[in-house]
Scaffold this motif. Structure first.
Motif, PDB file in Angstrom:
ATOM      1  N   LEU A  66      59.799  38.861  55.670  1.00 40.34           N
ATOM      2  CA  LEU A  66      58.957  37.744  56.069  1.00 40.34           C
ATOM      3  C   LEU A  66      58.479  36.929  54.870  1.00 40.34           C
ATOM      4  O   LEU A  66      57.954  35.833  55.029  1.00 40.34           O
ATOM      5  CB  LEU A  66      57.760  38.266  56.867  1.00 40.34           C
ATOM      6  CG  LEU A  66      56.900  37.248  57.607  1.00 40.34           C
ATOM      7  CD1 LEU A  66      57.717  36.506  58.659  1.00 40.34           C
ATOM      8  CD2 LEU A  66      55.717  37.942  58.269  1.00 40.34           C
ATOM      9  N   GLY A  67      58.669  37.480  53.676  1.00 39.22           N
ATOM     10  CA  GLY A  67      58.233  36.777  52.474  1.00 39.22           C
ATOM     11  C   GLY A  67      56.867  37.188  51.972  1.00 39.22           C
ATOM     12  O   GLY A  67      56.245  36.465  51.183  1.00 39.22           O
ATOM     13  N   VAL A  68      56.373  38.361  52.397  1.00 40.97           N
ATOM     14  CA  VAL A  68      55.074  38.865  51.952  1.00 40.97           C
ATOM     15  C   VAL A  68      55.271  39.732  50.705  1.00 40.97           C
ATOM     16  O   VAL A  68      56.167  40.577  50.669  1.00 40.97           O
ATOM     17  CB  VAL A  68      54.386  39.685  53.062  1.00 40.97           C
ATOM     18  CG1 VAL A  68      53.011  40.154  52.609  1.00 40.97           C
ATOM     19  CG2 VAL A  68      54.282  38.861  54.337  1.00 40.97           C
ATOM     20  N   LYS A  69      54.442  39.525  49.709  1.00 38.18           N
ATOM     21  CA  LYS A  69      54.500  40.312  48.473  1.00 38.18           C
ATOM     22  C   LYS A  69      53.538  41.494  48.604  1.00 38.18           C
ATOM     23  O   LYS A  69      52.353  41.313  48.892  1.00 38.18           O
ATOM     24  CB  LYS A  69      54.124  39.436  47.283  1.00 38.18           C
ATOM     25  CG  LYS A  69      54.995  38.194  47.158  1.00 38.18           C
ATOM     26  CD  LYS A  69      54.475  37.257  46.086  1.00 38.18           C
ATOM     27  CE  LYS A  69      55.285  35.964  46.046  1.00 38.18           C
ATOM     28  NZ  LYS A  69      54.753  35.006  45.047  1.00 38.18           N
ATOM     29  N   LEU A  70      54.051  42.687  48.377  1.00 38.18           N
ATOM     30  CA  LEU A  70      53.287  43.908  48.624  1.00 38.18           C
ATOM     31  C   LEU A  70      52.917  44.605  47.327  1.00 38.18           C
ATOM     32  O   LEU A  70      53.724  44.680  46.401  1.00 38.18           O
ATOM     33  CB  LEU A  70      54.096  44.860  49.502  1.00 38.18           C
ATOM     34  CG  LEU A  70      54.652  44.289  50.814  1.00 38.18           C
ATOM     35  CD1 LEU A  70      55.475  45.339  51.531  1.00 38.18           C
ATOM     36  CD2 LEU A  70      53.528  43.782  51.702  1.00 38.18           C
ATOM     37  N   VAL A  71      51.684  45.120  47.287  1.00 42.01           N
ATOM     38  CA  VAL A  71      51.214  45.974  46.200  1.00 42.01           C
ATOM     39  C   VAL A  71      50.486  47.147  46.853  1.00 42.01           C
ATOM     40  O   VAL A  71      49.419  46.967  47.460  1.00 42.01           O
ATOM     41  CB  VAL A  71      50.267  45.238  45.236  1.00 42.01           C
ATOM     42  CG1 VAL A  71      49.806  46.187  44.133  1.00 42.01           C
ATOM     43  CG2 VAL A  71      50.929  44.002  44.650  1.00 42.01           C
ATOM     44  N   PHE A  72      51.048  48.344  46.753  1.00 41.93           N
ATOM     45  CA  PHE A  72      50.425  49.510  47.371  1.00 41.93           C
ATOM     46  C   PHE A  72      49.432  50.154  46.413  1.00 41.93           C
ATOM     47  O   PHE A  72      49.642  50.160  45.190  1.00 41.93           O
ATOM     48  CB  PHE A  72      51.487  50.525  47.780  1.00 41.93           C
ATOM     49  CG  PHE A  72      52.211  50.144  49.041  1.00 41.93           C
ATOM     50  CD1 PHE A  72      51.769  50.609  50.271  1.00 41.93           C
ATOM     51  CD2 PHE A  72      53.319  49.314  49.003  1.00 41.93           C
ATOM     52  CE1 PHE A  72      52.430  50.262  51.441  1.00 41.93           C
ATOM     53  CE2 PHE A  72      53.983  48.962  50.163  1.00 41.93           C
ATOM     54  CZ  PHE A  72      53.541  49.434  51.382  1.00 41.93           C
ATOM     55  N   VAL A  73      48.366  50.686  46.980  1.00 43.25           N
ATOM     56  CA  VAL A  73      47.339  51.390  46.206  1.00 43.25           C
ATOM     57  C   VAL A  73      47.374  52.855  46.620  1.00 43.25           C
ATOM     58  O   VAL A  73      47.162  53.190  47.800  1.00 43.25           O
ATOM     59  CB  VAL A  73      45.942  50.794  46.443  1.00 43.25           C
ATOM     60  CG1 VAL A  73      44.897  51.591  45.668  1.00 43.25           C
ATOM     61  CG2 VAL A  73      45.914  49.326  46.026  1.00 43.25           C
ATOM     62  N   VAL A  74      47.658  53.722  45.645  1.00 44.89           N
ATOM     63  CA  VAL A  74      47.762  55.159  45.891  1.00 44.89           C
ATOM     64  C   VAL A  74      46.436  55.806  45.524  1.00 44.89           C
ATOM     65  O   VAL A  74      45.972  55.688  44.381  1.00 44.89           O
ATOM     66  CB  VAL A  74      48.907  55.773  45.071  1.00 44.89           C
ATOM     67  CG1 VAL A  74      49.038  57.263  45.364  1.00 44.89           C
ATOM     68  CG2 VAL A  74      50.213  55.045  45.368  1.00 44.89           C
ATOM     69  N   GLU A  75      45.835  56.471  46.485  1.00 48.28           N
ATOM     70  CA  GLU A  75      44.522  57.067  46.277  1.00 48.28           C
ATOM     71  C   GLU A  75      44.591  58.248  45.330  1.00 48.28           C
ATOM     72  O   GLU A  75      45.593  58.980  45.290  1.00 48.28           O
ATOM     73  CB  GLU A  75      43.943  57.499  47.620  1.00 48.28           C
ATOM     74  CG  GLU A  75      42.459  57.834  47.573  1.00 48.28           C
ATOM     75  CD  GLU A  75      41.861  57.896  48.960  1.00 48.28           C
ATOM     76  OE1 GLU A  75      41.900  58.998  49.545  1.00 48.28           O
ATOM     77  OE2 GLU A  75      41.383  56.866  49.455  1.00 48.28           O
ATOM     78  N   VAL A 137      49.955  50.714  42.407  1.00 47.30           N
ATOM     79  CA  VAL A 137      49.012  51.118  41.362  1.00 47.30           C
ATOM     80  C   VAL A 137      48.292  52.368  41.843  1.00 47.30           C
ATOM     81  O   VAL A 137      48.099  52.566  43.051  1.00 47.30           O
ATOM     82  CB  VAL A 137      47.992  49.999  41.051  1.00 47.30           C
ATOM     83  CG1 VAL A 137      48.672  48.775  40.473  1.00 47.30           C
ATOM     84  CG2 VAL A 137      47.194  49.623  42.292  1.00 47.30           C
ATOM     85  N   ARG A 138      47.909  53.185  40.915  1.00 48.79           N
ATOM     86  CA  ARG A 138      47.191  54.419  41.244  1.00 48.79           C
ATOM     87  C   ARG A 138      45.699  54.219  40.994  1.00 48.79           C
ATOM     88  O   ARG A 138      45.291  53.762  39.929  1.00 48.79           O
ATOM     89  CB  ARG A 138      47.709  55.589  40.402  1.00 48.79           C
ATOM     90  CG  ARG A 138      49.119  56.032  40.801  1.00 48.79           C
ATOM     91  CD  ARG A 138      49.509  57.302  40.078  1.00 48.79           C
ATOM     92  NE  ARG A 138      50.841  57.777  40.461  1.00 48.79           N
ATOM     93  CZ  ARG A 138      51.078  58.581  41.487  1.00 48.79           C
ATOM     94  NH1 ARG A 138      50.068  59.009  42.239  1.00 48.79           N
ATOM     95  NH2 ARG A 138      52.315  58.977  41.763  1.00 48.79           N
ATOM     96  N   ALA A 139      44.907  54.577  41.994  1.00 45.92           N
ATOM     97  CA  ALA A 139      43.455  54.459  41.876  1.00 45.92           C
ATOM     98  C   ALA A 139      42.878  55.688  41.208  1.00 45.92           C
ATOM     99  O   ALA A 139      43.368  56.802  41.416  1.00 45.92           O
ATOM    100  CB  ALA A 139      42.837  54.266  43.255  1.00 45.92           C
ATOM    101  N   THR A 140      41.849  55.488  40.416  1.00 48.19           N
ATOM    102  CA  THR A 140      41.140  56.623  39.821  1.00 48.19           C
ATOM    103  C   THR A 140      40.038  57.123  40.747  1.00 48.19           C
ATOM    104  O   THR A 140      39.507  58.213  40.550  1.00 48.19           O
ATOM    105  CB  THR A 140      40.521  56.216  38.473  1.00 48.19           C
ATOM    106  OG1 THR A 140      39.649  55.093  38.676  1.00 48.19           O
ATOM    107  CG2 THR A 140      41.603  55.829  37.477  1.00 48.19           C
ATOM    108  N   GLY A 141      39.690  56.310  41.742  1.00 48.30           N
ATOM    109  CA  GLY A 141      38.672  56.702  42.711  1.00 48.30           C
ATOM    110  C   GLY A 141      39.164  56.441  44.114  1.00 48.30           C
ATOM    111  O   GLY A 141      40.264  56.843  44.495  1.00 48.30           O
ATOM    112  N   GLU A 142      38.376  55.718  44.898  1.00 49.80           N
ATOM    113  CA  GLU A 142      38.741  55.395  46.267  1.00 49.80           C
ATOM    114  C   GLU A 142      39.733  54.237  46.292  1.00 49.80           C
ATOM    115  O   GLU A 142      39.596  53.265  45.549  1.00 49.80           O
ATOM    116  CB  GLU A 142      37.485  55.032  47.064  1.00 49.80           C
ATOM    117  CG  GLU A 142      36.529  56.188  47.268  1.00 49.80           C
ATOM    118  CD  GLU A 142      37.159  57.313  48.081  1.00 49.80           C
ATOM    119  OE1 GLU A 142      37.630  57.047  49.194  1.00 49.80           O
ATOM    120  OE2 GLU A 142      37.173  58.451  47.590  1.00 49.80           O
TER     121      GLU A 142
END
Length: 524
Positions: A66-75, A137-142
């Motif tokens: 669809l043309g959406v740019k995704l950035v996942f956040v790993v808890e 990206v990896r989160a250091t917290g929540e």
């Protein structure tokens, strides 16, 4: 998850829109929410292999195409100390009733509690993201705190999560209830601006609701204080910060602006250490807020390794998986500055153009090593993959291919039109007509040019006398039209022969009939 009953409070500002509105936007996605959502989905448990991986793959495929740019956040695998009680309760609720394992019970009771299942599923999802080239990206917290920080830093346009406390961390835009179902692709949008303008609540008001109604850090909230009473008190405060009122209560200020505040103050101070300054600091100055994030770019999908991974974890055949992953590869090739070798992937030609869900698309045939179908060892015409691509995107990246397709399509249309014109019959069929008595018989003039036609009407008392053609001419094929309907005859003649003169005028010029008999002729 998040602040109790906050989504119900925010219902008036919810905007449900189609996924098409997300085109071109960059979104931060809370990966843990997608995992929990898939595991709790009805009909998927015990029937679908690894539902969290299946859900992740199909959503990535739909949003990327669809043309959406995704950035996942790993808890982070480390649980925040403030959340220990909530995590213990959730782990215990998932234990079967007959569970008596001493070791497992000890694990969930000792600090910090262990979330082995979530950690394992998270790492499997990260493996899939690496193979598909999706940044994270990896989160250091929540994770919701990291999503809000990315949104505040304008690195993303919004946060996709089911945790309502994302607003408490300062996220300006939150997307919830995302569905990629082809029948109803949609998502709900909430903005902090609408919360302030339409509901009259600030970010500090939302944090106050977390203390009063309960959240992940204080699950029970203030006993005896419900949603209606809490909202009534916030409206009474006006521009006064409720967090400042909390601090004033702790300092011994017993002045209350209303009976509602007096009731809430009495209930809140009955708790130990209200409000907990650690919770307030977590929302207002989270450790994630002080981090500097760099969002990595998208990478090229690894088709070969993806096939093996998906077959091992989802059991899909290689041919099906290759088509899906290949569509991600073609989109990557058209939207990134990274060069893809022509020997690996290049468009060969456009097979067809059409409209799909209101968007112009092309069916594109690809060539190259990556485009060879699984199971077809010979690089023949039928061995290459075909994908459906956005027409505007293909034209921007490969204008020459589009020009060639339009040139060939134009030639085909012109050839088809010429063939139809050549095959059209040129002899006028005999048509019946009613002729009034004493009608003048029209005789062909010997001076008429070759190819001209004269209609001869017989003088007869009988209705149903016939009109006959004197000879073959270029008059149009009127088929079964009645000669009585002169307007349709003239219209048919203009469309087929292109003559600028209507039938009435031609008859007059040939002096076949005078005006009086023409009137009789057309009013039969």
């Amino acid at each position: 998850m998040g602040v109790n009953q906050l989504w119900q409070i925010l219902e008036p500002i919810r905007q449900r829109v189609g996924l098409e509105t997300l085109r071109g936007r960059r979104l931060a996605i809370d990966l843990s929410c997608w995992i929990c959502e898939a595991q709790n989905a009805k009909g998927m448990a015990h029937t679908v292999t690894s539902p969290y991986l299946r859900n992740l793959f199909f959503r990535i495929h739909a949003l990327k195409r669809l043309g959406v740019k995704l950035v996942f956040v790993v808890e982070s695998s480390t649980v925040c100390e403030l959340k220990w009680e909530t995590v213990r309760r959730r782990v215990e609720e998932r234990r079967p009733p007959a569970f008596n394992g001493r070791r497992a019970v000890a694990e969930i009771r000792k600090p910090p509690p262990v979330r082995r299942q979530l950690k394992h599923k998270m790492e499997k999802c990260v493996q899939m993201l690496d193979l598909l080239g999706i940044p994270y990206v990896r989160a250091t917290g929540e994770a919701e705190a990291t999503c809000a920080t990315l949104n505040l830093a304008n690195l993303v346009d919004g946060c996709v999560t089911e945790d309502s406390d994302t607003f408490l961390y300062g996220a300006p835009v939150v997307y919830r209830g995302l569905s990629t179902n082809e029948k109803d692709p949609r998502v709900d949008i909430y903005t902090l601006r609408d919360v302030e303008k339409r509901l009259g609540m600030s970010r500090s008001s939302l944090i106050a609701l977390a203390f009063l109604l309960g959240c992940d850090y204080c699950p029970k909230g203030v006993p005896g204080v419900g949603r209606e009473k809490a909202l009534k008190w916030l409206m009474e405060l006006g521009s006064t910060s409720p967090l400042e009122r909390f601090r004033a209560w702790n300092k011994g200020d017993d002045h209350c602006i209303s009976s509602t505040e007096s009731f809430i103050r009495r209930k809140a101070l009955a708790l130990e250490a209200f409000p907990d300054s650690r919770i307030m600091d977590e929302f207002l100055s989270s450790v994630e807020a002080h981090r500097t994030f760099v969002v990595p770019p998208c990478q090229r999908p690894n088709v070969e390794r993806s096939l093996d991974f998906i077959e091992a974890h989802l059991g899909w055949p290689h041919s099906y998986t290759q088509q899906k992953v290949f569509e991600l590869l073609t989109y990557f090739a058209m939207t990134t500055t990274q060069r893809v070798a022509a020997s690996d992937l290049a468009p060969e030609r456009i097979l067809k153009s059409r409209i799909a869900k209101g968007v112009a698309v092309f069916e594109v045939e690809w060539r190259g090593r990556e485009a060879v179908k699984i199971g077809d060892e010979n690089a023949t015409k039928d061995a290459y993959l075909v994908t459906i691509e956005n027409a505007a995107l293909v034209e921007r990246v490969y204008p020459n291919i589009v020009d060639d397709f339009r040139r060939v399509s134009s030639k085909k249309r012109n050839a088809t039109r010429s063939k139809k014109c050549d095959e059209r019959p040129r002899v006028v069929q005999t048509a019946t007509a009613r002729v009034v008595p004493e009608t003048i018989v029209v005789v062909s003039d010997s001076d008429e040019e070759e190819g001209e036609s004269l209609i001869v009407l017989s003088d007869s008392e009988d209705d149903g006398s016939r009109a006959r053609e004197s000879h073959v001419d270029p008059l149009p094929d009127i088929g079964n039209l009645s000669i009585r309907d002169s307007r349709q005859i003239e219209k048919k003649r203009d469309e087929t022969s292109g003559s600028p003169l209507p039938l009435r005028e031609r008859l007059r010029r040939q002096k076949c009939l005078d005006d009086s008999h023409l009137g009789k002729f057309y009013n039969l």
